[in-house]
Design a protein around this motif. Structure first.
Motif, PDB file in Angstrom:
ATOM      1  N   SER A 180       0.704  -1.373   0.034  1.00  0.00           N
ATOM      2  CA  SER A 180      -0.273   0.014   0.158  1.00  0.00           C
ATOM      3  C   SER A 180       0.860   1.202  -0.075  1.00  0.00           C
ATOM      4  CB  SER A 180      -0.961   0.029   1.208  1.00  0.00           C
ATOM      5  OG  SER A 180      -0.011   0.049   2.412  1.00  0.00           O
ATOM      6  N   GLY A 181       0.130   2.348  -0.034  1.00  0.00           N
ATOM      7  CA  GLY A 181       1.249   3.652   0.289  1.00  0.00           C
ATOM      8  C   GLY A 181       2.189   3.980  -0.663  1.00  0.00           C
ATOM      9  N   ILE A 182       3.105   4.423  -0.040  1.00  0.00           N
ATOM     10  CA  ILE A 182       4.373   4.876  -0.841  1.00  0.00           C
ATOM     11  C   ILE A 182       5.127   3.635  -1.535  1.00  0.00           C
ATOM     12  CG2 ILE A 182       6.621   5.622  -0.673  1.00  0.00           C
ATOM     13  CD1 ILE A 182       5.589   7.299   1.778  1.00  0.00           C
ATOM     14  N   GLY A 183       5.048   2.456  -0.891  1.00  0.00           N
ATOM     15  CA  GLY A 183       5.687   1.207  -1.581  1.00  0.00           C
ATOM     16  C   GLY A 183       5.052   0.904  -2.906  1.00  0.00           C
ATOM     17  N   ALA A 184       3.447   0.915  -2.721  1.00  0.00           N
ATOM     18  CA  ALA A 184       2.797   0.315  -3.844  1.00  0.00           C
ATOM     19  C   ALA A 184       2.935   1.299  -5.074  1.00  0.00           C
ATOM     20  CB  ALA A 184       1.420   0.554  -3.358  1.00  0.00           C
ATOM     21  N   ALA A 185       3.089   2.750  -4.687  1.00  0.00           N
ATOM     22  CA  ALA A 185       3.322   3.679  -6.059  1.00  0.00           C
ATOM     23  C   ALA A 185       4.856   3.498  -6.600  1.00  0.00           C
ATOM     24  CB  ALA A 185       3.270   5.172  -5.189  1.00  0.00           C
ATOM     25  N   ILE A 186       5.798   3.201  -5.566  1.00  0.00           N
ATOM     26  CA  ILE A 186       6.753   3.013  -5.962  1.00  0.00           C
ATOM     27  C   ILE A 186       7.157   1.613  -7.199  1.00  0.00           C
ATOM     28  CG2 ILE A 186       9.292   2.300  -5.541  1.00  0.00           C
ATOM     29  CD1 ILE A 186       9.118   3.895  -2.867  1.00  0.00           C
ATOM     30  N   VAL A 187       6.062   0.551  -6.587  1.00  0.00           N
ATOM     31  CA  VAL A 187       6.335  -0.626  -7.468  1.00  0.00           C
ATOM     32  C   VAL A 187       5.639  -0.143  -8.783  1.00  0.00           C
ATOM     33  CG1 VAL A 187       4.736  -2.683  -7.579  1.00  0.00           C
ATOM     34  CG2 VAL A 187       6.025  -2.083  -5.596  1.00  0.00           C
ATOM     35  N   ARG A 188       4.583   0.638  -8.964  1.00  0.00           N
ATOM     36  CA  ARG A 188       3.744   0.991 -10.085  1.00  0.00           C
ATOM     37  C   ARG A 188       4.991   1.794 -11.075  1.00  0.00           C
ATOM     38  NH1 ARG A 188      -0.985   1.538  -6.447  1.00  0.00           N
ATOM     39  NH2 ARG A 188      -2.445  -0.308  -7.331  1.00  0.00           N
ATOM     40  N   ALA A 189       5.598   2.791 -10.384  1.00  0.00           N
ATOM     41  CA  ALA A 189       6.466   3.415 -11.033  1.00  0.00           C
ATOM     42  C   ALA A 189       7.638   2.659 -11.850  1.00  0.00           C
ATOM     43  CB  ALA A 189       6.951   4.593 -10.056  1.00  0.00           C
ATOM     44  N   PHE A 190       8.023   1.659 -11.157  1.00  0.00           N
ATOM     45  CA  PHE A 190       9.389   0.888 -11.625  1.00  0.00           C
ATOM     46  C   PHE A 190       8.575   0.233 -12.563  1.00  0.00           C
ATOM     47  CE2 PHE A 190      11.819   2.904  -8.206  1.00  0.00           C
ATOM     48  CZ  PHE A 190      13.082   2.751  -8.730  1.00  0.00           C
ATOM     49  N   ALA A 191       7.542  -0.486 -12.277  1.00  0.00           N
ATOM     50  CA  ALA A 191       6.973  -1.378 -13.250  1.00  0.00           C
ATOM     51  C   ALA A 191       6.597  -0.857 -14.619  1.00  0.00           C
ATOM     52  CB  ALA A 191       5.828  -2.257 -12.793  1.00  0.00           C
ATOM     53  N   ALA A 192       6.023   0.550 -14.688  1.00  0.00           N
ATOM     54  CA  ALA A 192       5.914   1.324 -15.677  1.00  0.00           C
ATOM     55  C   ALA A 192       7.043   1.324 -16.476  1.00  0.00           C
ATOM     56  CB  ALA A 192       5.248   2.545 -15.133  1.00  0.00           C
ATOM     57  N   GLY A 236       9.178  -0.863 -17.026  1.00  0.00           N
ATOM     58  CA  GLY A 236       9.543  -2.122 -17.455  1.00  0.00           C
ATOM     59  C   GLY A 236      10.268  -3.049 -16.538  1.00  0.00           C
ATOM     60  N   ALA A 237      10.407  -2.518 -15.158  1.00  0.00           N
ATOM     61  CA  ALA A 237      11.233  -3.385 -14.376  1.00  0.00           C
ATOM     62  C   ALA A 237      10.377  -4.557 -13.862  1.00  0.00           C
ATOM     63  CB  ALA A 237      11.616  -2.628 -12.902  1.00  0.00           C
ATOM     64  N   TYR A 238      11.029  -5.588 -13.574  1.00  0.00           N
ATOM     65  CA  TYR A 238      10.485  -6.676 -12.675  1.00  0.00           C
ATOM     66  C   TYR A 238      10.531  -6.365 -11.424  1.00  0.00           C
ATOM     67  CZ  TYR A 238      11.445  -9.665 -16.785  1.00  0.00           C
ATOM     68  OH  TYR A 238      11.526 -10.247 -18.170  1.00  0.00           O
ATOM     69  N   VAL A 239       9.306  -6.442 -10.778  1.00  0.00           N
ATOM     70  CA  VAL A 239       9.185  -5.865  -9.519  1.00  0.00           C
ATOM     71  C   VAL A 239       8.715  -7.166  -8.374  1.00  0.00           C
ATOM     72  CG1 VAL A 239       8.402  -4.094  -7.769  1.00  0.00           C
ATOM     73  CG2 VAL A 239       8.804  -3.849 -10.183  1.00  0.00           C
ATOM     74  N   ALA A 240       9.401  -7.135  -7.366  1.00  0.00           N
ATOM     75  CA  ALA A 240       8.755  -8.053  -6.374  1.00  0.00           C
ATOM     76  C   ALA A 240       8.183  -7.109  -5.112  1.00  0.00           C
ATOM     77  CB  ALA A 240      10.163  -8.696  -5.337  1.00  0.00           C
ATOM     78  N   VAL A 241       6.680  -7.331  -4.857  1.00  0.00           N
ATOM     79  CA  VAL A 241       6.036  -6.389  -3.587  1.00  0.00           C
ATOM     80  C   VAL A 241       5.952  -7.444  -2.593  1.00  0.00           C
ATOM     81  CG1 VAL A 241       3.397  -6.154  -3.469  1.00  0.00           C
ATOM     82  CG2 VAL A 241       4.636  -6.029  -5.600  1.00  0.00           C
ATOM     83  N   THR A 242       6.291  -6.822  -1.505  1.00  0.00           N
ATOM     84  CA  THR A 242       6.115  -7.524  -0.119  1.00  0.00           C
ATOM     85  C   THR A 242       5.092  -6.986   0.764  1.00  0.00           C
ATOM     86  OG1 THR A 242       8.168  -6.356   1.136  1.00  0.00           O
ATOM     87  CG2 THR A 242       8.576  -7.858  -0.654  1.00  0.00           C
ATOM     88  N   SER A 243       4.925  -7.626   1.898  1.00  0.00           N
ATOM     89  CA  SER A 243       4.529  -7.164   3.010  1.00  0.00           C
ATOM     90  C   SER A 243       4.377  -8.170   4.199  1.00  0.00           C
ATOM     91  CB  SER A 243       2.867  -6.745   2.613  1.00  0.00           C
ATOM     92  OG  SER A 243       1.998  -7.805   2.691  1.00  0.00           O
ATOM     93  N   THR A 244       3.737  -8.041   5.283  1.00  0.00           N
ATOM     94  CA  THR A 244       3.569  -9.148   6.410  1.00  0.00           C
ATOM     95  C   THR A 244       2.456  -9.868   5.965  1.00  0.00           C
ATOM     96  OG1 THR A 244       1.944  -7.898   7.694  1.00  0.00           O
ATOM     97  CG2 THR A 244       4.532  -7.491   8.007  1.00  0.00           C
ATOM     98  N   ALA A 245       1.901 -10.673   6.766  1.00  0.00           N
ATOM     99  CA  ALA A 245       0.703 -11.555   6.309  1.00  0.00           C
ATOM    100  C   ALA A 245      -0.868 -10.642   6.516  1.00  0.00           C
ATOM    101  CB  ALA A 245       0.623 -12.726   7.327  1.00  0.00           C
ATOM    102  N   ARG A 246      -0.527  -9.468   7.182  1.00  0.00           N
ATOM    103  CA  ARG A 246      -1.630  -8.704   7.215  1.00  0.00           C
ATOM    104  C   ARG A 246      -2.264  -8.209   6.077  1.00  0.00           C
ATOM    105  NH1 ARG A 246       1.485  -6.489  11.566  1.00  0.00           N
ATOM    106  NH2 ARG A 246       2.610  -5.237  10.152  1.00  0.00           N
ATOM    107  N   SER A 247      -1.284  -7.982   4.943  1.00  0.00           N
ATOM    108  CA  SER A 247      -1.733  -7.493   3.579  1.00  0.00           C
ATOM    109  C   SER A 247      -1.347  -8.380   2.669  1.00  0.00           C
ATOM    110  CB  SER A 247      -0.975  -5.975   3.411  1.00  0.00           C
ATOM    111  OG  SER A 247      -1.265  -5.310   4.384  1.00  0.00           O
ATOM    112  N   HIS A 248      -1.563  -9.776   2.675  1.00  0.00           N
ATOM    113  CA  HIS A 248      -1.018 -10.560   1.692  1.00  0.00           C
ATOM    114  C   HIS A 248      -2.008 -10.447   0.641  1.00  0.00           C
ATOM    115  CE1 HIS A 248       0.476 -14.778   0.932  1.00  0.00           C
ATOM    116  NE2 HIS A 248      -0.549 -14.545  -0.034  1.00  0.00           N
ATOM    117  N   ALA A 249      -3.207 -10.383   0.797  1.00  0.00           N
ATOM    118  CA  ALA A 249      -4.155 -10.267  -0.508  1.00  0.00           C
ATOM    119  C   ALA A 249      -4.060  -9.102  -1.008  1.00  0.00           C
ATOM    120  CB  ALA A 249      -5.676 -10.557   0.065  1.00  0.00           C
TER     121      ALA A 249
END
Ligand code: NAP
Length: 248
Positions: A20-32, A34-47
């Motif tokens: 979520s939040g800043i991390g999710a925006a960073i993921v979208r920016a690098f993916a846009a 063309g990067a391969y991106v690994a998303v991470t969180s604790t079990a709380r936000s697995h879905a």
């Protein structure tokens, strides 16, 4: 499993705390880009993490960075899934909202939890990532700190101190890891994310007083992250991105 095609220019990027939040925006920016991106969180936000990984064609990895073993294991799983590692974004963090004059509330347990995740978790992930970043040929680390690292502000004293430690860690690692690996940080001001959703008064203050008259969006920090990642002569720097909040 994703494997980078031989000779690809696409970066492999691991963003901790990116459901979520800043991390999710960073993921979208690098993916846009063309990067391969690994998303991470604790079990709380697995879905939520899995959904974002699907959206950007990346991978999702669960890890609680408060657990030192899980932190280093996260890097090995990311490298295996992405086929290497070029950029590590240390974004995951935790806090407790405690008025700074309430010293009793900031007890040893609060300090340990915050330092475990924010400082030792970041250290463990970075330490495990370094051999892979060296192998990349253009490896880099960007850590998300906070303007509370250098000003007497922030959700609690232990949180602000943990971010000050990360600013200094950035300088220390930049010196230790050059020339193969660049190490930089971004210090956000107040950003509109789930983290700050209840901080109405603080957002009001920023809208009224800060030079740019608005709280930041997660995309403002993602933009800065991309910019730093594409600035090959920058290392050991902490870039403040706060709409002028630190000028007050
Ligand atoms: N929002 C602001 O105003 C602001 C200002 C300055 C700096 N920052 C910094 O920006 C970064 C991102 O914050 P945000 O505002 O985007 O918050 P957010 O939306 O709440 O995201 C926090 C992320 O960190 C993860 N996380 C929390 N504890 C973790 C742990 N023990 N192990 C692994 N992951 C964990 C969360 O996953 P779970 O949901 O699974 O816990 C989530 O993915 C943090 O470093 C924060 O200190 C934020």
């Amino acid at each position: 499993m994703l494997h980078r095609p031989m000779g690809t220019e696409r970066q492999a990027v691991l963003v901790t705390g990116s459901s979520s939040g800043i991390g999710a925006a960073i993921v979208r920016a690098f993916a846009a880009e063309g990067a391969y991106v690994a998303v991470t969180s604790t079990a709380r936000s697995h879905a939520a993490g899995e959904a974002l990984a699907r959206e950007v064609g990346g991978v999702y990895l669960e890890a609680d960075l408060g657990d030192p073993a899980a932190a280093s294991d996260l890097v090995e799983r990311a490298v295996e899934q992405l086929g290497g590692l070029d950029v590590l974004i240390n974004n995951a963090a935790t806090t407790a909202v405690i008025p700074h004059d309430d010293l009793d509330a900031a007890d040893a347990e609060v300090w340990r939890r915050i330092l475990d995740v924010n400082v030792i978790g970041t250290w463990q992930v970075t330490r495990a990532a370094v051999p892979h970043l060296r192998r990349s040929g253009a490896g880099q680390v960007i850590t998300i700190t906070s303007t509370s690292a250098t000003r007497p502000t922030g959700s609690s004293i232990p949180y602000a101190v943990s971010k000050a430690a990360l600013n200094h860690l950035t300088a220390l690692l930049a010196k230790a890891l050059g020339p193969e690996v660049r190490v930089n940080a971004i210090a956000p001001g107040l950003i509109e994310t789930p983290w700050s959703a209840d901080w109405g008064e603080a957002h009001e203050y920023v809208r009224r007083e800060a030079a740019l008259r608005r709280s930041g969006a997660p995309e403002d920090i993602a933009h800065a992250c991309l910019l730093l990642s594409k600035t090959p002569y920058a290392t050991g720097t902490v870039m403040t991105v706060d709409g002028g909040l630190s000028l007050l």
